[in-house]
Enzyme design. Structure first.
Site, PDB file in Angstrom:
ATOM      1  N   TYR A 230      34.338  34.877  44.040  1.00  0.00           N
ATOM      2  CA  TYR A 230      34.826  35.880  44.988  1.00  0.00           C
ATOM      3  C   TYR A 230      33.724  36.297  45.951  1.00  0.00           C
ATOM      4  O   TYR A 230      32.618  36.664  45.534  1.00  0.00           O
ATOM      5  CB  TYR A 230      35.357  37.113  44.251  1.00  0.00           C
ATOM      6  CG  TYR A 230      36.725  36.922  43.630  1.00  0.00           C
ATOM      7  CD1 TYR A 230      37.434  35.741  43.791  1.00  0.00           C
ATOM      8  CD2 TYR A 230      37.307  37.930  42.884  1.00  0.00           C
ATOM      9  CE1 TYR A 230      38.679  35.576  43.227  1.00  0.00           C
ATOM     10  CE2 TYR A 230      38.559  37.777  42.314  1.00  0.00           C
ATOM     11  CZ  TYR A 230      39.240  36.594  42.483  1.00  0.00           C
ATOM     12  OH  TYR A 230      40.484  36.439  41.920  1.00  0.00           O
ATOM     13  N   GLY A 231      34.072  36.294  47.228  1.00  0.00           N
ATOM     14  CA  GLY A 231      33.134  36.607  48.295  1.00  0.00           C
ATOM     15  C   GLY A 231      33.294  35.571  49.397  1.00  0.00           C
ATOM     16  O   GLY A 231      34.033  34.599  49.262  1.00  0.00           O
TER      17      GLY A 231
END
Length: 324
Positions: A55-56
């Site tokens: 995530y990111g």
């Protein structure tokens, strides 16, 4: 009966948007409000937070785990002892050994402070089934070594789930959770694959990710409103014109219940026996989400929502990694 030592709440919180610029428009100025989101959720009994090591966006990869770890360390309010930090470890093509999963979890634990629930982010059964067993053995190793309190899966169908369950059972390791894309716009894993029945039989808690259909089931959008930018906007333009019957049904129940459309959509997941994990980028969104717990739709309301949803011409695109 739940077979994990982890105390699972009625609803969790997804943190995909924390650090994701491409789809959710994250920037660092949001961090203070995200901490308020975290604090409110935990105090309201939403004690499971789901993140992922992928995530990111770009240099912000891992940002979601970093923020969640920071918020957990700083939290001083009630329910903190029930906190469950869950992360999903990606089945990257370069993760080929059981040791790679153990190392991946160690990196996540460094960002989070600890990992309570480690999950394989997706099944590779559709394109590289040979890769998956080593990664699953790595999950078992994490549990055996006491590095996590529970293990789970994501995007697995009932056939593959039974195979994995047998493998884990041989090592005496329970599968605590399975998460799939599940909402009134994405019933495929349950209605067509029969996944909920399989989970119930095996003692696995079903988690519903994207329970609001990326925001389509909040009632905040229609073809005349300003739509999100990027990929979500493209998807919304395709799906919104055909959603009015469902939004009208949700709206009628919401009005009768003195709830919001989003709260009814989330409560539908709960009534189906799943744990929804809606995301929240603001305190207002977090409060709306937690307003979905503490009550339950009746059987007639659920049946009517099911009927209308089944009649839609278009539904949410399925995750390409969802196995059978």
């Amino acid at each position: 009966m739940q077979n994990s030592a982890i105390a699972l709440p009625v609803m969790g919180c997804g943190t995909w948007a924390w650090g994701n610029r491409l789809l959710w428009g994250y920037d660092e100025t949001m961090d203070s409000e995200l901490q308020q989101v975290f604090n409110h959720c935990v105090a309201a009994g939403v004690t499971l937070f789901d993140t992922g090591d992928s995530y990111g966006t770009g240099r912000l990869n891992g940002r979601s785990e970093q923020l969640l770890g920071q918020f957990a360390r700083d939290y001083q309010g009630p329910q903190g002892d029930r906190l469950c930090l869950a992360t999903k470890l990606a089945a990257y093509p370069w993760r080929l050994t059981r040791g790679s999963m153990v190392r991946a979890c160690a990196a996540s634990a460094q960002r989070l402070g600890r990992v309570d629930l480690a999950q394989l982010h997706w099944s590779t059964a559709n394109y590289a089934p040979w890769q998956e067993w080593a990664l699953l053995d790595g999950l078992c190793d994490l549990h055996e070594q006491g590095l996590v309190r529970g293990v789970g899966l994501s995007n697995f169908g009932p056939q593959r789930l039974r195979q994995v369950h047998r493998r884990f059972q041989e090592r005496g390791i329970p599968i605590a959770t399975l998460q799939v894309q599940y909402s009134l716009l994405s019933t495929y894993p349950v209605t067509e694959l029969g996944l909920k029945d399989t989970c119930d039989e095996l003692g696995i808690k079903l988690i519903a990710y994207s329970p609001l259909g990326l925001g389509l089931l909040t009632g905040k959008y229609n073809p005349q409103t300003t739509l999100p930018k990027g990929i979500r906007g493209v998807l919304f333009r395709q799906l919104l014109p055909g959603l009015q019957p469902l939004l009208d049904c949700l709206g009628a129940i919401a009005q009768a219940r003195a709830k919001t459309i989003a709260q009814v959509a989330l409560n539908w997941c709960i009534a189906k026996g799943a744990m929804p994990i809606p995301g929240a980028k603001s305190l207002i969104q977090a409060k709306e989400n937690t307003g979905a717990i503490g009550w339950l739709l009746d059987a007639g309301e659920v049946a009517e929502l099911d009927r209308v949803a089944a009649g839609l011409d278009r539904v949410m695109v399925q995750n390409i990694f969802q196995s059978r």
